[in-house]
Design an enzyme around this catalytic site. Sequence first.
Site, PDB file in Angstrom:
ATOM      1  N   HIS A   1       0.821  -1.214   0.000  1.00 36.76           N
ATOM      2  CA  HIS A   1       0.000   0.000   0.000  1.00 36.76           C
ATOM      3  C   HIS A   1       0.852   1.259   0.000  1.00 36.76           C
ATOM      4  O   HIS A   1       1.660   1.461   0.902  1.00 36.76           O
ATOM      5  CB  HIS A   1      -0.904   0.021   1.246  1.00 36.76           C
ATOM      6  CG  HIS A   1      -1.944  -1.057   1.254  1.00 36.76           C
ATOM      7  ND1 HIS A   1      -2.709  -1.357   2.353  1.00 36.76           N
ATOM      8  CD2 HIS A   1      -2.352  -1.899   0.262  1.00 36.76           C
ATOM      9  CE1 HIS A   1      -3.542  -2.347   2.045  1.00 36.76           C
ATOM     10  NE2 HIS A   1      -3.339  -2.694   0.791  1.00 36.76           N
TER      11      HIS A   1
ATOM     12  N   HIS B   1      11.932  -0.918  -1.500  1.00 34.04           N
ATOM     13  CA  HIS B   1      11.849  -1.125  -0.053  1.00 34.04           C
ATOM     14  C   HIS B   1      10.619  -1.962   0.327  1.00 34.04           C
ATOM     15  O   HIS B   1      10.727  -2.978   1.018  1.00 34.04           O
ATOM     16  CB  HIS B   1      11.811   0.245   0.639  1.00 34.04           C
ATOM     17  CG  HIS B   1      11.651   0.189   2.126  1.00 34.04           C
ATOM     18  ND1 HIS B   1      12.702   0.387   2.999  1.00 34.04           N
ATOM     19  CD2 HIS B   1      10.563  -0.055   2.910  1.00 34.04           C
ATOM     20  CE1 HIS B   1      12.263   0.270   4.250  1.00 34.04           C
ATOM     21  NE2 HIS B   1      10.965   0.002   4.224  1.00 34.04           N
ATOM     22  N   GLU B   2       9.451  -1.545  -0.149  1.00 37.00           N
ATOM     23  CA  GLU B   2       8.211  -2.243   0.231  1.00 37.00           C
ATOM     24  C   GLU B   2       8.171  -3.660  -0.343  1.00 37.00           C
ATOM     25  O   GLU B   2       7.652  -4.580   0.288  1.00 37.00           O
ATOM     26  CB  GLU B   2       6.980  -1.443  -0.221  1.00 37.00           C
ATOM     27  CG  GLU B   2       6.856  -0.046   0.407  1.00 37.00           C
ATOM     28  CD  GLU B   2       6.865  -0.037   1.938  1.00 37.00           C
ATOM     29  OE1 GLU B   2       6.429  -1.034   2.549  1.00 37.00           O
ATOM     30  OE2 GLU B   2       7.324   0.968   2.525  1.00 37.00           O
TER      31      GLU B   2
HETATM   32 ZN   LIG Z   1      -2.609  -0.462   4.206  1.00 37.63          ZN
HETATM   33 ZN   LIG Z   2       9.652  -0.497   5.652  1.00 42.26          ZN
END
Ligand SMILES: [Zn+2]
Ligand SMILES: [Zn+2]
Length: 280
Positions: free
Chosen positions: A209, A235-236
């Site tokens: 998200h 990163h995510e």
């Molecule tokens: Zn979320």
């Molecule tokens: Zn993170």
Amino acid sequence: MADKLSTQLFGTFFLFFVLQLSVIKSVELESVQNLEQAQKGDTMNGVNQIKKYLKTYGYYHHDTKHTLDDQFDDPLESALKTYQEYLGIDVTGRIDSDTIQAMLTPRCGVPDGLVSNYSFPGAPYKWRTRNLAWSIRNSVTGFTEATLSPIFAEAWKSWADVSPFSFREVKNNVRHEIDIGFFPNNHGDGNPFGRAFAHAYYPTDGRVHFNENWNWTSNPTKEKSKVDVQSIAVHEFGHALGLDHSSEKAAVMYAFFNPGIMKRDLTDDDKKGIKALYPS
Ligand SMILES: [Zn+2]
Ligand SMILES: [Zn+2]
């Protein structure tokens, strides 16, 4: 006449706005200064905000005796120390200016795991399959799904180059493991963004998200006030593969990040992390 009236009205509103700003600013400064004086045992306005921040990011663990109130309690002191240690600033156990400064720095919304260097949130947050399909749910101001697609593909490639994974994009109505989208602050998963850029869920959840309230860019060198989509995506996606935050400032998996910078390349620390999690 109408023009004059609207000018006057505008002037009034403008003055009101400026006054509002200065009021808000002075209150903030005052409470921050107060908090710097706060010692264990004190009760001070605003301490609850510090507790809430430290709880959100995995540092403040209160028992039934201590709550998210304005009291500077033992769990708060130990949370501050752990937080300061993670940041590599003076470990004072106090709400000092370095600590406040750090708390005002934008970051990822995923709590810190508090292990030095690369880390994992714990077994069994791993994918069994090595072939993951990802999909874009929506886009954000300044982008279309078509312009986001190659950026996310590059971000996945960073991980594919150093892991046994292969990634492929599919349409959103086709079965996929990783679902990427942009959302407002409150978006129904119980984890409002606040000031966080984004957050992602560990395997095998697959949700990534992004916070639609930040200004996103693919060219942070030119657009200094905007956030680099690809840097945050790398990163995510690391979280989506099972990696936790690293305490190495240079690592892609470090929790803090600023607009206008680029951090798209994995460091040795990131590579060691993914290789340790998925040796083959
Ligand atoms: Zn979320
Ligand atoms: Zn993170």
